[in-house]
Design an enzyme around this catalytic site. Structure first.
Site, PDB file in Angstrom:
ATOM      1  N   ASP A 121     -11.508 -44.685 -57.627  1.00  0.00           N
ATOM      2  CA  ASP A 121     -11.053 -44.323 -58.999  1.00  0.00           C
ATOM      3  C   ASP A 121     -10.228 -43.170 -58.854  1.00  0.00           C
ATOM      4  O   ASP A 121     -10.165 -42.282 -58.099  1.00  0.00           O
ATOM      5  CB  ASP A 121     -12.075 -44.240 -60.117  1.00  0.00           C
ATOM      6  CG  ASP A 121     -13.100 -43.357 -59.706  1.00  0.00           C
ATOM      7  OD1 ASP A 121     -13.418 -42.916 -58.489  1.00  0.00           O
ATOM      8  OD2 ASP A 121     -13.542 -42.602 -60.759  1.00  0.00           O
ATOM      9  N   GLU A 185     -16.306 -41.994 -59.208  1.00  0.00           N
ATOM     10  CA  GLU A 185     -16.414 -40.487 -58.910  1.00  0.00           C
ATOM     11  C   GLU A 185     -15.930 -39.701 -59.665  1.00  0.00           C
ATOM     12  O   GLU A 185     -16.268 -38.540 -60.042  1.00  0.00           O
ATOM     13  CB  GLU A 185     -15.848 -40.110 -57.307  1.00  0.00           C
ATOM     14  CG  GLU A 185     -16.128 -38.858 -56.841  1.00  0.00           C
ATOM     15  CD  GLU A 185     -15.064 -37.899 -57.183  1.00  0.00           C
ATOM     16  OE1 GLU A 185     -15.311 -36.605 -56.800  1.00  0.00           O
ATOM     17  OE2 GLU A 185     -14.085 -38.052 -57.802  1.00  0.00           O
TER      18      GLU A 185
END
Length: 499
Positions: A121, A185
């Site tokens: 991400d 994350e």
């Protein structure tokens, strides 16, 4: 800003080991695969990264992510790295719907496995100010632009690319390892890394070490240092999101009370900003490591660093003057959200704000919370901890620290221009903290050489040079093979694990 970023790295260097590590290279001397890639392979490597950047795997908030893009990314890596997904000794699992865990089975079960980490991400990227669209993956003047080129799709793709190239050359590892690619994350990793870690723990896995993002090879950040320096972060700061809240009886704005919820809360925040957390310079490793770095600088810096008994107050005050270096010597306090008011003529009944703390390794969440309450010193202000975790422990860096020495050895091989390899502290937070239950050795290092103009993480025009990315792939290609070696005199873990 970039100049001060290097100061951060240097000023958090722990003890630099000058001893030479002896390597037992007999394991793969006859079968080591050189990292020589054809022009076609290099072109395919770059195109694969560009394609990854074009998939907008954005984490907007804890409640919202681009799940369509995350699913698309999973399909994309299966197309781009077919050998990884179809090798008999590699097991692939999807965890938490969008994260990926690869178990690469080695031939020698006596060698304790390790873990390579990266995250899929990215943070949002409004197009304002970008030279090219942020999810275009366009190449300009030797650079690939786009969100994720440095944080952290470059690592996702480089790890898989290096493994793909090794497998195509008939590589079989002796030491087993895992690859964990988290999908959240940027929003704390609770559905990705945390679930992968729990899964590994349930299987009885113990890791020799883990490697994640968090530091770089930096060049030309300080004029006093003529050669690049590699920083391996061996710890990271803790964090706390603290909500401050004030409740009062609402009223009409035509007859306002002496104080309102907004003014009370604003005063509390002002108190926190006017009374910063204690300066921790001199506690922990910072003072020692500055003294040990003294020899790398010319006069007068080396004189100052060799005589901190005299110059410590001066150095301490100097570090406070810049936001980045200040972050390395104390817990930082950042108001990030303020909410109040329901109508222009109504005294608001509630005002609340969220303060983000990044906690110095010499402090704990509890200590910082108590300090905060004492600084605010107003019973009308309520405190609600939304999220908190203590700083991570410092990972070992001595000659028996397998992960650190493998990184150090590979850095010198792949970046021969690097003059110093040193451990430091990461002021941000990574997925690595979710794996503290599996290993004592967590090392944060992204094998990318950055110059001041390239440091654009979370910023506009994030980019990576083609050469830097090709070198990153080469580094991981070499590192995986180096992990099959052993340090002379280092006993491997006595624990056996079925992967």
């Amino acid at each position: 800003m970039a100049l001060w970023y290097l100061c951060v790295l240097l000023l958090n260097v722990a003890t630099i080991s000058r001893s030479q590590v002896l390597w037992n290279t007999q394991l793969r001397d006859t079968s080591r695969i050189p990292s020589n890639f054809s022009r076609q392979e290099r072109m395919a490597t770059i195109e694969a990264l560009k394609g990854a950047i074009q998939i907008p795997t954005v984490s907007f908030s804890h409640e919202k992510s681009n799940t369509t893009a995350l699913a698309e990314f999973g399909e994309y890596i299966q197309r781009v790295f077919p050998t990884v997904f179809h090798t008999s000794f590699i097991k692939h699992e999807v965890v938490g719907n969008y994260s990926h865990l690869f178990t690469v089975q080695g031939s020698d079960p006596s060698l304790q496995p390790y873990l390579l980490l990266a995250h899929i991400d990215v943070v949002p990227a409004p197009e304002e100010g970008w030279e090219v669209p942020p999810f275009s993956g366009q190449e300009r003047d030797g650079f690939i632009y786009g969100r994720g080129t440095l944080d952290n799709k470059n690592s996702v793709m480089a790890i898989l690319q290096a493994l793909e190239l090794l497998l195509l050359r008939n590589y079989t590892p002796q030491r087993s390892f895992f690859i964990a690619l988290g999908h959240d994350e940027e929003i704390s990793g609770t559905d990705g890394a945390q679930k992968i870690s729990a899964l590994l723990q349930s299987r009885g896995v113990r890791l020799a070490f883990a490697v994640d993002e968090g530091s770089f090879v930096v060049d030309n950040f300080l004029p006093s240092l003529k050669k690049p320096i590699a920083i391996i972060a061996v710890s990271e700061k803790g964090a706390m999101d603290l909500m401050l809240r004030v409740n009062m009886t609402p009223g009409h704005s035509s007859a306002p009370p002496k104080e309102t919820t907004i003014s009370i809360l604003s005063a509390a925040i002002n108190q926190l900003q006017q009374n910063p957390m204690p300066n921790m310079f001199g506690r922990g490793q910072v003072k020692t490591m500055l003294q040990q770095l003294a020899g790398e600088f010319s006069s007068p810096i080396n004189i100052v660093l060799r005589n901190l008994w005299l110059f410590q107050p001066f150095v301490s005050r100097f570090l406070e003057k810049n936001p980045i270096t200040n972050a390395m010597i104390r817990t930082t306090v950042a108001p990030t959200v303020f909410q109040a008011g329901i109508k222009v003529n109504v005294i608001p009944p509630v005002a609340q704000a969220i303060i983000n703390f990044r906690i110095h390794p010499a402090q704990t969440v509890h200590e910082v919370l108590e300090l905060t309450k004492n600084i605010v010193a107003d019973d009308r202000v309520q405190f609600h901890v939304l999220r908190a975790f203590d700083p991570s422990p410092v990972s070992p860096t001595d000659d028996q620290a397998l992960g650190y020495q493998l990184l150090r050895h590979t850095i010198h091989a792949v970046f021969p221009e690097v003059s110093v390899v040193a451990p430091g502290t990461c002021i941000g937070n990574t997925d690595s903290r979710h794996y503290l239950n599996l290993t004592r050795g967590i090392y944060l290092f992204n094998p990318v050489l950055l110059k001041p103009a390239d440091f654009r993480i979370h910023g506009v025009n994030e980019r990576i040079s083609v050469q830097a990315y090709e070198t990153q792939v080469k580094f991981i290609f070499e590192f995986i093979q180096n992990a099959d070696m052993e340090l002379v005199g280092m006993p491997d873990s006595p624990h056996q694990h079925d992967l």
